[in-house]
Design a protein around this motif. Structure first.
Motif, PDB file in Angstrom:
ATOM      1  N   HIS A 143       0.855  -1.174   0.000  1.00 45.18           N
ATOM      2  CA  HIS A 143       0.000   0.000   0.000  1.00 45.18           C
ATOM      3  C   HIS A 143       0.898   1.233   0.000  1.00 45.18           C
ATOM      4  O   HIS A 143       2.123   1.137  -0.042  1.00 45.18           O
ATOM      5  N   ARG A 213      -2.467  -3.113  -3.192  1.00 44.00           N
ATOM      6  CA  ARG A 213      -2.558  -3.504  -4.595  1.00 44.00           C
ATOM      7  C   ARG A 213      -2.173  -4.971  -4.674  1.00 44.00           C
ATOM      8  O   ARG A 213      -1.807  -5.584  -3.656  1.00 44.00           O
ATOM      9  N   GLU A 243      -4.625   0.905  -8.865  1.00 38.20           N
ATOM     10  CA  GLU A 243      -3.192   0.622  -8.838  1.00 38.20           C
ATOM     11  C   GLU A 243      -2.402   1.812  -8.313  1.00 38.20           C
ATOM     12  O   GLU A 243      -1.484   1.667  -7.493  1.00 38.20           O
TER      13      GLU A 243
END
Length: 317
Positions: A143, A213, A243
């Motif tokens: 993250h 992600r 993303e």
């Protein structure tokens, strides 16, 4: 009788909405409660859901963005005010210890000594949660800040088969002894083993995956989970922002569940950009990859952990 369920306290992401509170999830496991990511308003949501501070045995934070932790002061102070006597383990990324302590001591109150800090660090760590009837493992995700996912897993066991017990003449106190010691001498003089009177019972597993992600840590967290609670912040049309900001789409969540052999998928952590009319699309996009049971989480719903009986595979080709 065992009771294993997820009590959903909040399902929004960064910004709460009129219908969705900030995050908050209480996993109830046979009298042991794990409160994941208490966001702002969690204390009130607990009241609305009919759960109390006494139901919390551990607090697990994935990371220190506000929608995952701003409810800590209220929960901690409620634990103190209600005189919770049992230990409460506080699990959080070690890198955010400064933020934890700011939240923990945000205001003046009559403090409690029952909360024990259990910071996690590194790529993977098993956590010692006081009194937990399962193992709790943290894995680092991907993250914009350090974030961890959690996996709960109970040990496997043996399910006793009454017909086999009867065939060997094992009854009453002999059954308990067989379970404790693994073998007993039957009334006829024969040594009978536990394996002869039962079948293996897999331990249940729950995975909790928030802001991240796609990354390699997700698969071992979700692998074979009976219940996977996972963020699906965006729909597939917004895969680019997902993303960029370190999040998952509903379709990605479905693919993760299919690849990991998950039995029940709970989608949550929805961006405020989507309205009520968009809600069915989250399950639809997840279902394009995953044929199992999908729950689009809403505040205050209760989601049972599936029973140990395992149906066929849920993955689609």
């Amino acid at each position: 009788m065992s009771s294993r369920e997820l009590v959903v306290l909040g399902t929004s992401s960064a910004v709460p909405t009129k219908s969705r509170n900030h995050n908050g999830y209480l996993l109830r496991w046979d009298g042991f409660g794990v409160l994941f990511d208490p966001g702002e308003g969690t204390q009130r949501q607990m009241v609305r859901a009919g759960v109390s501070a006494h139901d919390v045995n551990a607090i697990c934070l994935t990371h220190f963005h506000g929608d995952h932790c701003l409810g800590v002061p209220g929960v901690v102070q409620r634990i103190a005010r209600d005189r919770v006597a049992h230990p409460v383990s506080a699990v959080f990324p070690r890198s955010g210890t400064e933020y934890w302590r700011r939240l923990r001591h945000a205001t003046l109150f009559n403090d409690t000594q029952v909360i024990a800090e259990r910071p996690v660090a590194g790529d993977v760590q098993e956590v010692a949660a006081d009194g937990a009837p399962f193992t709790l493992t943290a894995r680092r995700l991907c993250h914009s800040v350090e974030s961890y996912g959690y996996r709960i897993e109970e040990p496997g066991g043996i399910t006793m088969l009454p017909d086999r017990l009867a065939a060997y003449g094992i009854a009453g106190p002999l059954v308990g002894r067989l379970q404790r010691e693994g073998r007993v001498t039957a009334p006829g003089g024969r040594t009978v083993t536990l394996e002869e009177c039962g079948v293996p019972r897999p331990g249940q597993k729950v995975a909790f995956v928030m802001d991240t992600r796609l990354c390699d840590a997700i698969k071992p967290l979700a692998d074979g989970a009976d219940l996977l609670v996972i963020e699906s912040t965006f729909l597939d049309a917004d895969a680019g922002p997902a993303e960029e900001y370190g999040h998952l789409t509903a379709r990605q969540a479905g693919r993760i569940a299919a690849d990991a052999g998950v039995r029940r998928l709970v989608l949550t952590h929805f961006s405020e950009r989507y309205g009520a009319e968009d809600e069915p699309r989250f399950a639809e996009e997840a279902a394009a990859a995953y044929a199992g049971d999908i729950v689009t989480a809403r505040d205050l719903v209760r989601v049972p952990v599936p029973s140990r009986h395992r149906p066929g595979s849920a993955a689609r080709p």
